[in-house]
Design an enzyme around this catalytic site. Structure first.
Site, PDB file in Angstrom:
ATOM      1  N   SER A  36       2.062  -3.697  16.420  1.00 39.11           N
ATOM      2  CA  SER A  36       1.173  -3.550  15.232  1.00 39.11           C
ATOM      3  C   SER A  36       0.307  -4.544  15.022  1.00 39.11           C
ATOM      4  O   SER A  36       0.634  -5.829  15.719  1.00 39.11           O
ATOM      5  CB  SER A  36       2.512  -3.753  13.939  1.00 39.11           C
ATOM      6  OG  SER A  36       1.699  -3.846  12.966  1.00 39.11           O
ATOM      7  N   TYR A  50       9.971  -8.301  10.081  1.00 39.67           N
ATOM      8  CA  TYR A  50       9.582  -7.045  10.529  1.00 39.67           C
ATOM      9  C   TYR A  50       8.515  -7.276  11.803  1.00 39.67           C
ATOM     10  O   TYR A  50       8.383  -6.872  12.820  1.00 39.67           O
ATOM     11  CB  TYR A  50       8.989  -5.966   9.761  1.00 39.67           C
ATOM     12  CG  TYR A  50       8.064  -4.889  10.280  1.00 39.67           C
ATOM     13  CD1 TYR A  50       8.670  -4.117  10.871  1.00 39.67           C
ATOM     14  CD2 TYR A  50       6.677  -4.848  10.328  1.00 39.67           C
ATOM     15  CE1 TYR A  50       7.634  -2.948  11.454  1.00 39.67           C
ATOM     16  CE2 TYR A  50       5.840  -3.892  10.695  1.00 39.67           C
ATOM     17  CZ  TYR A  50       6.523  -2.983  11.695  1.00 39.67           C
ATOM     18  OH  TYR A  50       5.645  -2.157  12.201  1.00 39.67           O
ATOM     19  N   LYS A  59       8.150  -7.201  16.136  1.00 32.87           N
ATOM     20  CA  LYS A  59       6.993  -6.570  17.022  1.00 32.87           C
ATOM     21  C   LYS A  59       6.490  -7.685  17.854  1.00 32.87           C
ATOM     22  O   LYS A  59       6.362  -7.514  19.260  1.00 32.87           O
ATOM     23  CB  LYS A  59       5.900  -6.012  15.982  1.00 32.87           C
ATOM     24  CG  LYS A  59       6.207  -4.852  15.218  1.00 32.87           C
ATOM     25  CD  LYS A  59       6.531  -3.597  16.099  1.00 32.87           C
ATOM     26  CE  LYS A  59       7.182  -2.486  15.411  1.00 32.87           C
ATOM     27  NZ  LYS A  59       7.856  -1.407  16.244  1.00 32.87           N
TER      28      LYS A  59
HETATM   29  N1  LIG Z   1       3.170   3.389  10.007  1.00 31.76           N
HETATM   30  C1  LIG Z   1       2.573   2.166  10.158  1.00 31.76           C
HETATM   31  O1  LIG Z   1       1.903   1.866   9.303  1.00 31.76           O
HETATM   32  C2  LIG Z   1       2.714   1.454  11.459  1.00 31.76           C
HETATM   33  C3  LIG Z   1       1.927   0.578  11.793  1.00 31.76           C
HETATM   34  C4  LIG Z   1       2.014  -0.031  13.039  1.00 31.76           C
HETATM   35  C5  LIG Z   1       3.299   0.168  13.580  1.00 31.76           C
HETATM   36  N2  LIG Z   1       4.293   1.004  13.488  1.00 31.76           N
HETATM   37  C6  LIG Z   1       5.259   1.362  14.225  1.00 31.76           C
HETATM   38  O2  LIG Z   1       5.129   2.478  14.909  1.00 31.76           O
HETATM   39  C7  LIG Z   1       6.510   3.118  14.960  1.00 31.76           C
HETATM   40  C8  LIG Z   1       6.560   4.640  14.408  1.00 31.76           C
HETATM   41  O3  LIG Z   1       6.176   4.262  12.770  1.00 31.76           O
HETATM   42  P1  LIG Z   1       6.185   5.683  11.802  1.00 31.76           P
HETATM   43  O4  LIG Z   1       5.342   5.142  10.794  1.00 31.76           O
HETATM   44  O5  LIG Z   1       6.328   6.753  12.597  1.00 31.76           O
HETATM   45  O6  LIG Z   1       7.530   5.085  11.164  1.00 31.76           O
HETATM   46  P2  LIG Z   1       8.831   6.332  10.933  1.00 31.76           P
HETATM   47  O7  LIG Z   1       9.705   5.802  10.296  1.00 31.76           O
HETATM   48  O8  LIG Z   1       8.208   7.424  10.057  1.00 31.76           O
HETATM   49  O9  LIG Z   1       9.275   6.733  12.157  1.00 31.76           O
HETATM   50  C9  LIG Z   1      10.343   6.186  12.769  1.00 31.76           C
HETATM   51  C10 LIG Z   1      11.380   7.049  13.251  1.00 31.76           C
HETATM   52  O10 LIG Z   1      12.292   6.258  14.005  1.00 31.76           O
HETATM   53  C11 LIG Z   1      13.787   6.688  13.634  1.00 31.76           C
HETATM   54  N3  LIG Z   1      14.612   5.675  13.957  1.00 31.76           N
HETATM   55  C12 LIG Z   1      14.681   4.388  13.329  1.00 31.76           C
HETATM   56  N4  LIG Z   1      15.699   3.668  13.872  1.00 31.76           N
HETATM   57  C13 LIG Z   1      16.349   4.376  14.832  1.00 31.76           C
HETATM   58  C14 LIG Z   1      17.166   4.253  15.844  1.00 31.76           C
HETATM   59  N5  LIG Z   1      17.832   3.195  15.952  1.00 31.76           N
HETATM   60  N6  LIG Z   1      17.472   5.426  16.572  1.00 31.76           N
HETATM   61  C15 LIG Z   1      16.780   6.429  16.669  1.00 31.76           C
HETATM   62  N7  LIG Z   1      15.800   6.710  15.603  1.00 31.76           N
HETATM   63  C16 LIG Z   1      15.795   5.842  14.996  1.00 31.76           C
HETATM   64  C17 LIG Z   1      13.276   6.913  12.123  1.00 31.76           C
HETATM   65  O11 LIG Z   1      14.227   8.164  11.594  1.00 31.76           O
HETATM   66  C18 LIG Z   1      12.036   7.688  12.110  1.00 31.76           C
HETATM   67  O12 LIG Z   1      12.302   9.016  12.232  1.00 31.76           O
HETATM   68  C19 LIG Z   1       7.291   1.958  14.458  1.00 31.76           C
HETATM   69  O13 LIG Z   1       7.895   1.338  15.474  1.00 31.76           O
HETATM   70  C20 LIG Z   1       6.637   1.210  13.395  1.00 31.76           C
HETATM   71  O14 LIG Z   1       6.980  -0.026  13.233  1.00 31.76           O
HETATM   72  C21 LIG Z   1       3.932   1.755  12.314  1.00 31.76           C
HETATM   73  O1  LIG Z   2       1.896   0.572  -3.424  1.00 30.72           O
HETATM   74  C1  LIG Z   2       1.126   0.109  -2.620  1.00 30.72           C
HETATM   75  C2  LIG Z   2       1.296   0.009  -1.366  1.00 30.72           C
HETATM   76  C3  LIG Z   2       0.411  -0.952  -0.586  1.00 30.72           C
HETATM   77  N1  LIG Z   2      -0.544  -1.259  -1.065  1.00 30.72           N
HETATM   78  C4  LIG Z   2      -1.596  -2.027  -0.379  1.00 30.72           C
HETATM   79  O2  LIG Z   2      -2.299  -1.195   0.399  1.00 30.72           O
HETATM   80  C5  LIG Z   2      -2.472  -2.013   1.686  1.00 30.72           C
HETATM   81  C6  LIG Z   2      -1.850  -1.353   2.952  1.00 30.72           C
HETATM   82  O3  LIG Z   2      -0.519  -1.499   2.757  1.00 30.72           O
HETATM   83  P1  LIG Z   2       0.951  -0.700   3.681  1.00 30.72           P
HETATM   84  O4  LIG Z   2       2.030  -1.111   3.043  1.00 30.72           O
HETATM   85  O5  LIG Z   2       0.351   0.523   3.844  1.00 30.72           O
HETATM   86  O6  LIG Z   2       0.354  -1.186   5.068  1.00 30.72           O
HETATM   87  P2  LIG Z   2       0.251  -2.781   5.546  1.00 30.72           P
HETATM   88  O7  LIG Z   2      -1.290  -3.298   5.686  1.00 30.72           O
HETATM   89  O8  LIG Z   2       1.281  -3.686   4.953  1.00 30.72           O
HETATM   90  O9  LIG Z   2       0.942  -2.669   7.123  1.00 30.72           O
HETATM   91  C7  LIG Z   2       1.893  -3.395   7.628  1.00 30.72           C
HETATM   92  O10 LIG Z   2       3.047  -2.479   7.688  1.00 30.72           O
HETATM   93  C8  LIG Z   2       2.991  -1.269   8.385  1.00 30.72           C
HETATM   94  C9  LIG Z   2       4.215  -0.765   8.406  1.00 30.72           C
HETATM   95  O11 LIG Z   2       4.714  -0.503   7.216  1.00 30.72           O
HETATM   96  C10 LIG Z   2       2.369  -1.584   9.833  1.00 30.72           C
HETATM   97  O12 LIG Z   2       3.349  -2.336  10.730  1.00 30.72           O
HETATM   98  C11 LIG Z   2       0.979  -2.301   9.859  1.00 30.72           C
HETATM   99  O13 LIG Z   2       0.720  -2.840  11.193  1.00 30.72           O
HETATM  100  C12 LIG Z   2       1.641  -3.770   8.879  1.00 30.72           C
HETATM  101  O14 LIG Z   2       0.753  -4.450   9.040  1.00 30.72           O
HETATM  102  C13 LIG Z   2      -2.109  -3.539   1.528  1.00 30.72           C
HETATM  103  O15 LIG Z   2      -2.993  -4.000   1.129  1.00 30.72           O
HETATM  104  C14 LIG Z   2      -0.942  -3.117   0.333  1.00 30.72           C
HETATM  105  O16 LIG Z   2      -0.927  -4.348  -0.515  1.00 30.72           O
HETATM  106  C15 LIG Z   2      -0.821  -1.224  -2.545  1.00 30.72           C
HETATM  107  O17 LIG Z   2      -1.748  -1.553  -3.353  1.00 30.72           O
HETATM  108  N2  LIG Z   2       0.194  -0.609  -3.164  1.00 30.72           N
END
Ligand SMILES: NC(=O)c1ccc[n+]([C@@H]2O[C@H](COP(=O)([O-])OP(=O)(O)OC[C@H]3O[C@@H](n4cnc5c(N)ncnc54)[C@H](O)[C@@H]3O)[C@@H](O)[C@H]2O)c1
Ligand SMILES: O=c1ccn([C@@H]2O[C@H](COP(=O)(O)OP(=O)(O)O[C@H]3O[C@H](CO)[C@H](O)[C@H](O)[C@H]3O)[C@@H](O)[C@H]2O)c(=O)[nH]1
Length: 339
Positions: A124, A149, A153
């Site tokens: 991330s 969190y 990463k």
């Molecule tokens: N969505 C974002 O903003 C974002 C940004 C950067 C990185 N990531 C990373 O990308 C990956 C996927 O994110 P996402 O947004 O799809 O999240 P998500 O929660 O939708 O998907 C993660 C999935 O993993 C499953 N899971 C969690 N722990 C588990 C375990 N121990 N065993 C088996 N399954 C498990 C959950 O049930 C879920 O379906 C994560 O590693 C997250 O940290 C997400």
């Molecule tokens: O109800 C909300 C939710 C979010 N935000 C704002 O929207 C922006 C984006 O927020 P998100 O929570 O969607 O995502 P982040 O930028 O906090 O993302 C962080 O969390 C993610 C996973 O949840 C990823 O890992 C990502 O890389 C990491 O920077 C931020 O400025 C946050 O303050 C709001 O104003 N209101």
């Protein structure tokens, strides 16, 4: 090539399964459904016309994971499974270290034991913290994490690097995602976290659909154009395609200790208010929102410099923020009417 997709029922994982299939890979999904539901698998089936193997397994369960690796012969692993709520990780750090790091160790051990040569890790942009200069390149120094969190990463990346360099026989790529948003254009899969969303766009769509009263914008006194935070919002389908490119790049590598990191973002930053305005404009809906205090741990502004992923992986973002917000809203309307 058979690819294990951990967390494949989740937001990014489910879209990646679809893109893997399109590119000729055979995905196998494992997920414990902690933050997803089996309906996602039905959506994937409707899009692809295929019923991919699904195992309800916790990645921390090394016995079950090993048994699966014995049964299926994997050529690669994409490891999405993790907890991802930044705020919750501050409250419950051990849950995050345990789930995000033990699962990684279990999978890396299995990859080595069962000779799975390719590993892609969901990292991330959170590893950069608040960078001194933006856009960030892969050489921008990582800052101490703002949350447990984020630390999982950073530690996860380090574990993988050390493991690859110790001649484990596994090549690996860490993808540093910026902010994935949107849904599949079919509206058959999208972002459906269990409980109250902590991410911005699902909170917006659920508010517009009347499932939540009002969105709180966290802070309007940041040093940005309109005072709200700046992020690099990337369409989830574009992000999914980057995983296909990463696997292809890994396959091309003849060095057994290949490890690299890539930013995956669009290269453009938008404020939270710009995103809200775009959502309202492209969808013709009015969003109920108010400005609230800053959310602890939020970074003020960050967006990617994406030259490396553009040049080395030949990956480019194809969709706009407006496309993503249309797709997210179409998906939200579809699931709301189904309820
Ligand atoms: N969505 C974002 O903003 C974002 C940004 C950067 C990185 N990531 C990373 O990308 C990956 C996927 O994110 P996402 O947004 O799809 O999240 P998500 O929660 O939708 O998907 C993660 C999935 O993993 C499953 N899971 C969690 N722990 C588990 C375990 N121990 N065993 C088996 N399954 C498990 C959950 O049930 C879920 O379906 C994560 O590693 C997250 O940290 C997400
Ligand atoms: O109800 C909300 C939710 C979010 N935000 C704002 O929207 C922006 C984006 O927020 P998100 O929570 O969607 O995502 P982040 O930028 O906090 O993302 C962080 O969390 C993610 C996973 O949840 C990823 O890992 C990502 O890389 C990491 O920077 C931020 O400025 C946050 O303050 C709001 O104003 N209101």
């Amino acid at each position: 090539m058979k690819i294990l997709v951990t967390g494949g029922a989740g937001f990014i994982g489910s879209h990646t399964v679809v893109e893997l299939d399109k590119a000729g890979f055979e995905p196998v999904i494992i997920d414990n459904l902690y933050n997803s539901n089996p309906g996602v698998l039905e959506g994937i089936k409707q899009i692809t016309g295929k019923d991919f193997p699904f195992y309800e397994i916790d990645c921390n369960d090394s016995e079950k994971v090993r048994a699966l690796f014995e049964k299926e012969k994997f050529d690669g692993i994409i490891h999405f499974a993790a907890y991802k709520a930044v705020g919750e990780s501050v409250e419950k750090p051990l849950n995050y270290y345990e789930n995000n790091l033990i699962s990684l160790l279990v999978l890396l051990r299995a990859a080595q034991e069962f000779k799975v040569p390719n590993f892609v890790f969901s990292s991330s942009c959170t590893v950069y913290g608040q960078p001194d200069a933006i856009p960030v390149t892969e050489n921008t120094p990582r800052k101490p994490a703002n949350s447990p969190y984020g630390n999982t990463k950073a530690i996860g990346e380090d574990i993988i690097r050390d493991y690859v360099y110790a001649k484990s026989g596994v090549k690996a790529i860490s993808l540093r995602y910026f902010n994935p948003i949107g849904a599949h254009e079919s509206s058959l899969i999208g972002e459906l976290p269990n409980g109250v969303p902590s991410n911005l766009v699902p909170f917006i769509t659920q508010t517009a659909a009347g499932l939540r009263q009002s969105l709180t914008v966290f802070g309007s006194d940041y040093d940005t154009a309109d005072g709200t935070c700046v992020r690099d919002f990337i369409h989830v389908v574009d992000l999914a395609k980057a995983h296909v490119k990463a696997l292809e790049l890994l396959e091309e590598q003849s060095e057994p200790d290949y490890y690299d990191v890539f930013n995956v973002g669009t290269g453009e930053g938008y404020t939270v208010l710009e995103l809200i305005r775009t959502f309202e404009e492209v969808n013709g809906v009015k969003l109920n929102y108010s400005i609230g205090p800053r959310r602890p741990g939020d970074v003020e502004k960050i967006y990617a410099q994406s030259d490396k992923v553009n040049n080395v992986m030949k990956w480019h973002a194809e969709k706009t923020m407006a496309d993503a917000l249309k797709d997210a809203w179409n998906w939200q309307q579809k699931i709301t009417t189904q309820k």
